[in-house]
Design an enzyme around this catalytic site. Structure first.
Site, PDB file in Angstrom:
ATOM      1  N   CYS A 179     -11.172   3.092  -1.273  1.00  0.00           N
ATOM      2  CA  CYS A 179      -9.931   3.617  -0.683  1.00  0.00           C
ATOM      3  C   CYS A 179      -9.656   2.824   0.588  1.00  0.00           C
ATOM      4  O   CYS A 179     -10.583   2.484   1.327  1.00  0.00           O
ATOM      5  CB  CYS A 179     -10.089   5.100  -0.361  1.00  0.00           C
ATOM      6  SG  CYS A 179      -8.668   5.803   0.496  1.00  0.00           S
ATOM      7  N   THR A 180      -8.368   2.574   0.827  1.00  0.00           N
ATOM      8  CA  THR A 180      -7.976   1.773   1.996  1.00  0.00           C
ATOM      9  C   THR A 180      -8.532   2.303   3.318  1.00  0.00           C
ATOM     10  O   THR A 180      -8.830   1.519   4.222  1.00  0.00           O
ATOM     11  CB  THR A 180      -6.433   1.771   2.124  1.00  0.00           C
ATOM     12  OG1 THR A 180      -5.954   3.105   1.905  1.00  0.00           O
ATOM     13  CG2 THR A 180      -5.803   0.814   1.145  1.00  0.00           C
ATOM     14  N   HIS A 181      -8.627   3.636   3.417  1.00  0.00           N
ATOM     15  CA  HIS A 181      -8.970   4.229   4.710  1.00  0.00           C
ATOM     16  C   HIS A 181     -10.465   4.243   5.033  1.00  0.00           C
ATOM     17  O   HIS A 181     -10.846   4.389   6.189  1.00  0.00           O
ATOM     18  CB  HIS A 181      -8.469   5.678   4.760  1.00  0.00           C
ATOM     19  CG  HIS A 181      -6.985   5.829   4.794  1.00  0.00           C
ATOM     20  ND1 HIS A 181      -6.170   5.298   3.827  1.00  0.00           N
ATOM     21  CD2 HIS A 181      -6.172   6.459   5.676  1.00  0.00           C
ATOM     22  CE1 HIS A 181      -4.913   5.604   4.112  1.00  0.00           C
ATOM     23  NE2 HIS A 181      -4.886   6.300   5.222  1.00  0.00           N
TER      24      HIS A 181
ATOM     25  N   TYR B  58      -0.369   8.195  -2.419  1.00  0.00           N
ATOM     26  CA  TYR B  58      -0.412   7.790  -3.828  1.00  0.00           C
ATOM     27  C   TYR B  58      -1.604   8.438  -4.540  1.00  0.00           C
ATOM     28  O   TYR B  58      -1.626   8.540  -5.751  1.00  0.00           O
ATOM     29  CB  TYR B  58      -0.536   6.265  -3.950  1.00  0.00           C
ATOM     30  CG  TYR B  58       0.744   5.468  -3.791  1.00  0.00           C
ATOM     31  CD1 TYR B  58       1.915   6.032  -3.286  1.00  0.00           C
ATOM     32  CD2 TYR B  58       0.771   4.118  -4.168  1.00  0.00           C
ATOM     33  CE1 TYR B  58       3.072   5.263  -3.145  1.00  0.00           C
ATOM     34  CE2 TYR B  58       1.925   3.353  -4.035  1.00  0.00           C
ATOM     35  CZ  TYR B  58       3.066   3.928  -3.516  1.00  0.00           C
ATOM     36  OH  TYR B  58       4.204   3.158  -3.387  1.00  0.00           O
ATOM     37  N   GLY B  59      -2.588   8.831  -3.753  1.00  0.00           N
ATOM     38  CA  GLY B  59      -3.853   9.308  -4.328  1.00  0.00           C
ATOM     39  C   GLY B  59      -3.740  10.598  -5.126  1.00  0.00           C
ATOM     40  O   GLY B  59      -4.662  10.975  -5.833  1.00  0.00           O
TER      41      GLY B  59
ATOM     42  N   GLU C 239      -6.199   9.623   9.261  1.00  0.00           N
ATOM     43  CA  GLU C 239      -4.844   9.497   9.812  1.00  0.00           C
ATOM     44  C   GLU C 239      -4.638  10.397  11.032  1.00  0.00           C
ATOM     45  O   GLU C 239      -3.793  10.121  11.881  1.00  0.00           O
ATOM     46  CB  GLU C 239      -3.810   9.777   8.717  1.00  0.00           C
ATOM     47  CG  GLU C 239      -3.912   8.715   7.628  1.00  0.00           C
ATOM     48  CD  GLU C 239      -2.691   8.566   6.765  1.00  0.00           C
ATOM     49  OE1 GLU C 239      -1.785   9.404   6.847  1.00  0.00           O
ATOM     50  OE2 GLU C 239      -2.655   7.585   5.987  1.00  0.00           O
TER      51      GLU C 239
ATOM     52  N   ASP D 206       0.870  -1.184   0.000  1.00  0.00           N
ATOM     53  CA  ASP D 206       0.000   0.000   0.000  1.00  0.00           C
ATOM     54  C   ASP D 206       0.902   1.227   0.000  1.00  0.00           C
ATOM     55  O   ASP D 206       2.107   1.132   0.236  1.00  0.00           O
ATOM     56  CB  ASP D 206      -0.892  -0.017   1.261  1.00  0.00           C
ATOM     57  CG  ASP D 206      -1.783   1.212   1.337  1.00  0.00           C
ATOM     58  OD1 ASP D 206      -2.430   1.547   0.322  1.00  0.00           O
ATOM     59  OD2 ASP D 206      -1.807   1.883   2.391  1.00  0.00           O
ATOM     60  N   SER D 207       0.278   2.381  -0.226  1.00  0.00           N
ATOM     61  CA  SER D 207       1.022   3.638  -0.184  1.00  0.00           C
ATOM     62  C   SER D 207       1.515   3.957   1.226  1.00  0.00           C
ATOM     63  O   SER D 207       2.401   4.776   1.404  1.00  0.00           O
ATOM     64  CB  SER D 207       0.116   4.762  -0.654  1.00  0.00           C
ATOM     65  OG  SER D 207      -1.065   4.783   0.125  1.00  0.00           O
TER      66      SER D 207
ATOM     67  N   CYS E 141      -3.771  -0.873  -2.188  1.00  0.00           N
ATOM     68  CA  CYS E 141      -4.009   0.544  -2.480  1.00  0.00           C
ATOM     69  C   CYS E 141      -4.843   0.698  -3.752  1.00  0.00           C
ATOM     70  O   CYS E 141      -4.448   0.237  -4.818  1.00  0.00           O
ATOM     71  CB  CYS E 141      -2.654   1.221  -2.653  1.00  0.00           C
ATOM     72  SG  CYS E 141      -2.768   2.943  -3.096  1.00  0.00           S
TER      73      CYS E 141
HETATM   74  N1  DGL Z   1      -4.000   3.886  -0.114  1.00  0.00           N
HETATM   75  C1  DGL Z   1      -4.604   4.955  -0.879  1.00  0.00           C
HETATM   76  C2  DGL Z   1      -5.772   4.374  -1.698  1.00  0.00           C
HETATM   77  O1  DGL Z   1      -6.388   3.403  -1.323  1.00  0.00           O
HETATM   78  C3  DGL Z   1      -5.085   6.083   0.004  1.00  0.00           C
HETATM   79  C4  DGL Z   1      -3.953   6.884   0.596  1.00  0.00           C
HETATM   80  C5  DGL Z   1      -3.086   7.568  -0.437  1.00  0.00           C
HETATM   81  O2  DGL Z   1      -3.580   8.460  -1.151  1.00  0.00           O
HETATM   82  O3  DGL Z   1      -1.937   7.188  -0.537  1.00  0.00           O
HETATM   83  O4  DGL Z   1      -6.073   4.893  -2.734  1.00  0.00           O
END
Ligand code: DGL
Length: 284
Positions: free
Chosen positions: A200-202, A58-59, A168, A26-27, A89
């Protein structure tokens, strides 16, 4: 590999059989929502994680940059013995899945397809919403995959760039977070979506607020849970489920280690994670 198991010989000619190791990248530490789901279904399967905290988020990155990062993250996991790779991610999965599948011979799992399958299985009217980072939403990959499987579907997407920092920062129940979620979901509510993919992961961390603001009748698809189910089905079908008696230590690497990343890791996975610093160029 034989029958999916890794067979290793030592220099005395003794044979060891290793269970397949799940590699997740993941990022950053958001991919722990995927780890959490994997561990519910596959508690004994060895797992190695790489979170690219030095280059997160990464987004906001371009397609080309995401492909490059995803390639490096995958190499890192394979260099540490992963037998399959999970792109946790969404931003990386949207940009790089097909390239990684061409370039690497191990099975590559990702968050998009299993979530789309689930969304299509549960939608009543075929009106599906997607929320994610800017990279995920502008890639158009979710729409493409949904339409390839359900051509009549109506898909409405909304980038929600403020949600990752709010999670976060631990603002999980703050009034501001609730207001922002409400504002982001407004256009999707107006379109009367009946299903919403958390792209999205979060976002699984905010599931309750998202459900409340999307409306009770909207069905939520948790991509982290869906990809974990896909990995479980594969490992089970391959006869690779690890047995309880064999103890493994999961490892969690990050490319930059700060007290903040350790704190977020705790928020996602509880106290059991110890993050280790790793450089993409070293094996470790
Ligand atoms: N892990 C990213 C995603 O699921 C979210 C966090 C980021 O932007 O790096 O797209």
């Amino acid at each position: 590999m034989q029958g999916g198991k890794h067979i290793i010989w030592n220099n005395r000619g003794e044979i060891f059989i290793m269970d397949i190791t799940i590699g997740v990248f993941d990022s950053g530490v958001g991919g722990f929502t995927v780890v959490r789901e994997l561990k519910k279904l596959l508690p004994n399967q060895p797992l190695i994680y790489f979170g690219d905290t030095a280059r997160t988020p990464y987004g906001t990155k371009s397609h080309e940059t995401l492909i490059q990062y995803a390639r490096e993250d995958t190499r890192f996991l394979l260099g540490h013995g992963a037998g399959l790779v999970v792109i946790a991610c969404h931003s990386a999965a949207s940009a790089a899945t097909s390239i990684l599948r061409q370039e690497f011979s191990v099975p590559i799992f990702e968050v998009v397809s299993p979530s789309v399958d689930q969304a299509i299985a549960i939608t009543r009217q075929g009106v599906i919403g997607l929320i994610g980072t800017r990279a995920t939403v502008t890639s158009g990959v979710y729409e493409e995959v949904i339409r390839s499987r359900l051509p009549a579907a109506k898909v409405y997407s909304q980038a929600c760039p403020l949600l990752v920092p709010l999670v976060e920062e631990g603002w999980l129940k703050a009034r501001e977070t609730r207001m922002i979620v409400k504002k982001y979901l407004r256009p999707l509510r107006d379109r009367q979506i009946d299903t919403l993919i958390l792209g999205c992961t979060h976002y699984p961390i905010l599931k309750r607020i998202i459900q409340e603001k999307a409306g009770k009748r909207v069905k939520i698809v948790d991509a982290s849970a869906e990809v974990a189910r896909a990995v479980y089905s594969y490992i089970e079908a391959e006869g690779q489920l690890s047995e309880k008696s064999i103890r493994h230590e999961d490892r969690f690497f990050v490319s930059d280690l700060t007290p903040a990343s350790q704190e977020v890791a705790r928020l996602f996975l509880g106290n059991r994670v110890r993050l280790e610093m790793a450089s993409l160029s070293c094996k470790g």
